[in-house]
Design a protein around this motif. Structure first.
Motif, PDB file in Angstrom:
ATOM      1  N   LEU A 140      -1.349  14.349  -7.904  1.00 18.79           N
ATOM      2  CA  LEU A 140      -0.889  15.563  -8.570  1.00 18.79           C
ATOM      3  C   LEU A 140      -2.085  16.276  -9.195  1.00 18.79           C
ATOM      4  N   ILE A 142      -5.179  16.030  -8.301  1.00 16.73           N
ATOM      5  CA  ILE A 142      -6.038  16.578  -7.251  1.00 16.73           C
ATOM      6  C   ILE A 142      -5.489  17.925  -6.788  1.00 16.73           C
ATOM      7  N   GLY A 143      -4.177  17.958  -6.530  1.00 17.49           N
ATOM      8  CA  GLY A 143      -3.555  19.199  -6.079  1.00 17.49           C
ATOM      9  C   GLY A 143      -3.703  20.304  -7.098  1.00 17.49           C
ATOM     10  N   LEU A 144      -3.355  19.986  -8.348  1.00 21.69           N
ATOM     11  CA  LEU A 144      -3.443  20.981  -9.412  1.00 21.69           C
ATOM     12  C   LEU A 144      -4.884  21.420  -9.621  1.00 21.69           C
ATOM     13  N   ALA A 146      -7.345  21.371  -7.595  1.00 25.94           N
ATOM     14  CA  ALA A 146      -7.821  22.197  -6.491  1.00 25.94           C
ATOM     15  C   ALA A 146      -7.282  23.607  -6.617  1.00 25.94           C
ATOM     16  N   LEU A 148      -6.324  25.158  -9.309  1.00 24.34           N
ATOM     17  CA  LEU A 148      -6.852  25.862 -10.481  1.00 24.34           C
ATOM     18  C   LEU A 148      -8.335  26.208 -10.324  1.00 24.34           C
ATOM     19  N   ILE A 233     -13.636  17.693  -6.871  1.00 24.77           N
ATOM     20  CA  ILE A 233     -12.682  18.577  -7.538  1.00 24.77           C
ATOM     21  C   ILE A 233     -12.867  18.488  -9.044  1.00 24.77           C
TER      22      ILE A 233
END
Ligand SMILES: Nc1ncnc2c1ncn2[C@@H]1O[C@H](COP(=O)(O)OP(=O)(O)OP(=O)(O)O)[C@@H](O)[C@H]1O
Ligand code: SF4
Ligand SMILES: [Mg+2]
Lengths: 293, 315, 331
Positions: A140, A142-144, A146, A148, A233
């Motif tokens: 989560l 990592i996704g966020l 990336a 942002l 990241i």
């Protein structure tokens, strides 16, 4: 008036209890070990400017210097002094860890207390928390992170969001227990506002588990931040984040092992210190999870 | 039992819905134009516009959301921009790697983590306990990717015991090479989980050992081994099973990072490459599949829980 | 009494606490004859449970040293018995039931398993026989519908039922001695009476000796032939029940008796005597009861009183009262 007296004596009891807790902590081995480790790291981080070296200053002639009296941790592929970079990295890591712990603690506590107090909100908030917990926390983040963009504050937000759900659940569980206590019942019947109940009763009673959890989040966040930086990241290079130094030093690891060695020790030490602190706090503050010292 | 599972499934639906919306918004509401990012800074406005249309980014958000849902409903998780294949097939290709890694790691984790916790609790406050707890603490404090690199330097480069990177599919070389390619990353990955489980198991076991029914067992003349293995252990498993979902989550999360270190072509690598290439549909779809997988895993954990604890069996 | 079944000599048990070593049981001696029922009474913390647990060496091992003294049973000293042999005694010859039936049964094992385990262990019977015997035992402890109950888990049973199961486990191998540590304290009054009736009937039918620990003088009066009163880790009086009720020697016993509540009242705690039991780590010179004793004399605070004979089968740890009694008898 009656409530005032109860509260006054309650405060006296609370003060005495705080004193007892403090004394127990001072005698708790892992708490003190963690405290000393963290204190030393904080001081080291604050003293970073005293080395008088710019952490990003490149000196091509001084590339790949092994640890020596001049460069305690050696130099990297650009000739930057790794000791200085590791110290500045401590600033960055500890700041991110602290920010994540505080942010997820504050938001998590708010969500936890709100869902305990307002039963209507509860199922919605908890489903959202479940959804946030559906994917592994690091993923989560990592996704966020990336989405942002590669900045220090996006790392902080991403990690905080990833750790909010567990904190919220812990606070909620504690607040639900507190809500059922008689004196809260009495306060409610005598017309105390929801605000008052939440801030005067539910929150203070959850403060022990909340503090324990936030300490562990601090440790997790240091490890996760390093992992994010390592993946690419995190705070963007040339920021001297520990994860960045390891990622950059990795390709030279066979010959210049020192580049990635020391930041790794720093990460481990920081996480270890916070975990020890957390263990101590849990033993003393959270008797349900008693584990002998 | 069946009704319990149906109820858990019905609770999972809103969670999945919310999760899908969150993943969708993550990629759409955040600053920056994905089309621009994908096309790159040098692309012509026409090219950017084309990508935008291709992604459907020119339409209202709500339309996009509904469309995304209608696709999900038929199992369409989108098309990767860079890989020229569907997200499902991209994930399907890499899934065996991640599953293999997680599986081997779990096989290492469970007996060691739980065993260490039991041993530490049984000999509480002894030197055994102290050492186990120090090891467990190190497990949850050392960064896995760093340990992984050091491990490669020593065991692969220095000693040449294991391949430093890469994955050999089970179908290609059989169990030996497959395991050889996985054992090092799996053990590195297991360190954190072992520490985590050992700490949880120890405190669970300490609680159980203090219970009256342990004294009852001893009063019956039951020997120490049976007291621990039969009377204490199953009760210890109850709290341990509740953290099994978290353990698996940590495991898969950790594998995302470890796959980078050992260059394993798994889902973790897929997602990180997707992010670095700004392949948003790929990231979105993969995240979503992860979420779905964990909702299922958590239901499975609940089922295991009802098997371990007879008190919730009828509830 | 001929050779008693069990004889405890000078049993002393110490615990390590934050404030140093604490003596929970201080040179306690007792004897139980074949088929006899001995009652032990005393306020909370007087060392009753520790005494009972030490007989089977079930005391908390982490915080104690091995108890000192002797525990004679069947020509052996239980305190020095090898662990293996001790395990054969536990549950086989000496069985024990505890205060809290809610937590004394293993929640993840069936009743059949928990009763059968004893039988398999001590009598070597197979699984099927063990289950059949478990059903018979459940019948014996008057659990209705035993054949169905036997396959259930403890959480399906009420507190009274669970205590019956505990009794079934205890008597499974026909032990010679049953130690019951406050078996009814955690139960409702009506259930208490039923469990006591059951215990008494079983004792008679099986010819067991019983050590019954309780807070409740009423229970003692009904159940025991002899009674031992403990205070702050020491025996302060032993006497046949009838004599003790008619004529207590020790002022503490007297206090317990005068404080007996009405019969049909729920008795969970001993009715209060003025003052409270001493902090177990505190050092009280002389008689440990002296701070609360209404008949305290100067000498009581100085000399530690010995347990003195006070008639046939009677002893008491109160020199002034024993002396007064002796004078009466002479006169
Ligand atoms: N494991 C232990 N560690 C330290 N102290 C203990 C331990 N077990 C018992 N004690 C102490 O020994 C003393 C006697 O305890 P014991 O349980 O025998 O009392 P009791 O007479 O059975 O009381 P109750 O009626 O409450 O059951 C108490 O002061 C108790 O605190
Ligand atoms: S010895 Fe003295 S203080 Fe102790 S019980 Fe007898 S009269 Fe009371
Ligand atoms: Mg007791």
């Amino acid at each position: 008036m009656a409530e005032a007296t109860i509260l006054a004596s309650g405060e006296a009891i609370a003060a005495r209890r705080r004193f007892r807790v403090l004394r127990k902590l001072l005698h708790h081995r892992s708490f003190m070990a963690g405290f000393i480790i963290v204190a030393v790291m904080v001081i080291a981080a604050l003293c970073a400017p005293l080395t008088g070296v710019d952490p990003n200053q490149m000196r091509v002639r001084l590339r790949f210097r092994p640890p020596s009296e001049v460069n305690w941790f050696g130099t990297d592929q650009f000739g930057r002094d790794l000791f200085t970079r590791t110290l500045y990295g401590a600033q960055l890591s500890l700041w991110i860890g602290l920010a994540v712990a505080v942010l997820s603690g504050v938001v998590g506590a708010a969500i936890g207390v709100l869902s305990a107090q307002f039963r209507r909100l509860d199922s919605l908030l908890m489903r959202i928390m479940d959804a946030l917990m559906a994917a592994p926390a690091i993923l989560l983040a990592i996704g966020l992170g990336a989405a942002l963009g590669p900045q220090t504050h996006s790392v902080i937000i991403a990690l905080a969001v990833a750790y909010i759900p567990r904190t919220a659940r812990i606070v909620r569980a504690s607040a639900l227990v507190t809500r059922e206590l008689e004196f809260i019942e009495a306060a409610r019947v005598s017309g105390a506002s929801s605000m008052r109940i939440m801030f005067k009763h539910l929150l203070p009673n959850a403060s022990g588990p909340l503090l324990v959890q936030s300490t562990f989040v601090f440790a997790f966040a240091i490890l996760a931040e390093a992992a994010l930086s390592f993946i690419g990241i995190g705070p963007p290079p040339p920021a001297p984040s520990w994860g960045n130094i390891i990622a950059e030093g990795r390709q030279f690891a066979v010959q210049s092992w020192w580049i990635m060695l020391f930041p790794g020790f720093a990460i481990s030490l920081a996480a270890l210190g916070m975990n020890l602190l957390g263990d101590g706090l849990r033993d003393v503050l959270d008797p349900r999870l008693k584990v002998e010292s | 039992m069946f009704r319990g599972i149906m109820m858990r499934l019905s609770q999972a639906v809103p969670v999945l819905l919310i999760f899908s919306v969150m993943v969708f918004m993550l990629m759409h509401l955040l600053p920056g134009d994905p089309a621009l990012a994908i096309a790159g800074p040098d692309a012509s406005p026409e090219a950017v516009q084309k990508i935008r249309e291709q992604l459907g980014l020119d339409r209202p958000l709500i339309v996009q959301l509904l469309e995304w849902f209608s696709h999900l409903a038929v199992g369409n998780f989108g098309e990767s921009l860079t890989l020229k294949q569907s997200v499902i097939s991209a994930v399907g290709e890499r899934l065996p790697v991640t599953l293999s890694l997680s599986f081997v790691s779990l096989v290492v984790t469970l007996p060691i983590g739980i065993g260490l916790g039991v041993v530490a609790a049984y000999w509480r406050n002894s030197w055994i306990d102290a050492w186990v707890m120090v090891l467990a603490l190190l497990g949850v404090s050392l960064p896995g990717f760093w340990v992984g690199i050091l491990s490669v330097l020593y065991f692969s480069v220095q000693l040449g015991w294991f391949p430093p990177s890469g994955y050999v599919p089970l179908t290609e070389g059989g169990v030996g090479p497959w395991l050889a390619s996985l054992i090092q990353p799996a053990v590195v990955l297991a360190l954190f989980q072992i520490g985590f489980l050992a700490r949880i198991t120890r405190s669970a076991m300490l609680d159980v050992l203090d219970q009256d029914f342990i004294r009852t067992a001893r009063a019956k003349g039951v020997d120490e081994w049976t007291t621990i293995s039969k009377h204490a252990f199953r009760n210890t498993l109850i709290p341990v099973v509740t953290v099994l979902g978290i353990t698996l989550s940590l495991l898969v999360g950790g594998s995302v990072v470890i796959e980078q270190v050992f260059a394993l072509p798994g889902i973790g690598r897929l997602i990180v490459q997707g992010i670095l290439n700004r392949d948003y549909p790929l990231v979105q779809g993969t995240m979503l599949l992860f979420g779905f997988a964990f909702v299922v895993i958590n239901i499975l954990v609940d089922i295991i829980y009802t098997i371990v604890d007879p008190r919730v069996r009828y509830g | 009494m001929a050779v008693p079944l069990l004889e405890v000599d000078d049993l002393t048990v110490r615990f390590r606490t934050d404030a140093g070593w604490m003596t929970a049981v201080d040179r306690v001696s007792l004897a139980v004859g074949e088929g006899e029922a001995l009652g032990i009474v005393g306020e909370s913390g007087s060392g009753k449970s520790v005494t009972a647990l030490s007989i089977l060496r079930l005391h908390a091992a982490a915080t104690t040293r091995m108890p000192t003294g002797k525990i004679h049973y069947g020509g052996k000293d239980l305190l020095t018995l090898p662990t293996r042999e001790m395990r054969q005694i536990r549950g086989g010859e000496i069985a024990m039931i505890f205060q809290d039936p809610m937590s004394s049964l293993n929640p993840v094992l069936t009743i059949a398993d928990q009763i059968g385990e004893s039988l398999r262990l001590h009598q070597g019977v197979d699984q099927a026989t063990a289950r059949k015997r478990a059903i018979e035992l459940l019948d014996l402890v008057r659990i209705p519908d035993a054949a169905r109950r036997v396959d259930e888990y403890p959480h399906r049973l009420s507190g009274g039922m669970r205590q019956r199961v505990m009794i079934a486990i205890a008597i499974a191998c026909r032990p010679k001695l049953l130690i019951a540590d406050e078996p009814t304290t955690a139960l409702d009054v009506t259930i208490q009476a039923q469990i006591l009736d059951l215990l008494r009937d079983l004792q008679r039918e099986l010819g067991m000796s019983v050590i019954l620990i309780t807070h409740d003088m009423g229970v003692i009066a009904e159940f025991a032939r002899r009674v031992m009163v403990m205070y702050a880790g020491r025996v302060v009086e032993t006497a046949p029940v009838g004599q003790m009720f008619r004529r207590p020697v020790h002022p503490y016993t007297e206090g317990l008796l005068t404080a007996i509540p009405k019969l049909d009242v729920d008795v969970r705690r001993l009715p209060t005597i003025a003052g409270s039991i001493p902090d177990p780590t505190a050092v009280i010179p002389g008689c440990r009861y002296s701070p609360r004793c209404p008949q305290v004399q100067e000498s009581c605070r100085r000399d530690s009183p010995a347990l003195l004979p006070a008639g046939p089968e009677r002893e008491a740890r109160c020199p002034p009262r024993v002396a007064a009694m002796a004078k009466e008898t002479v006169a």
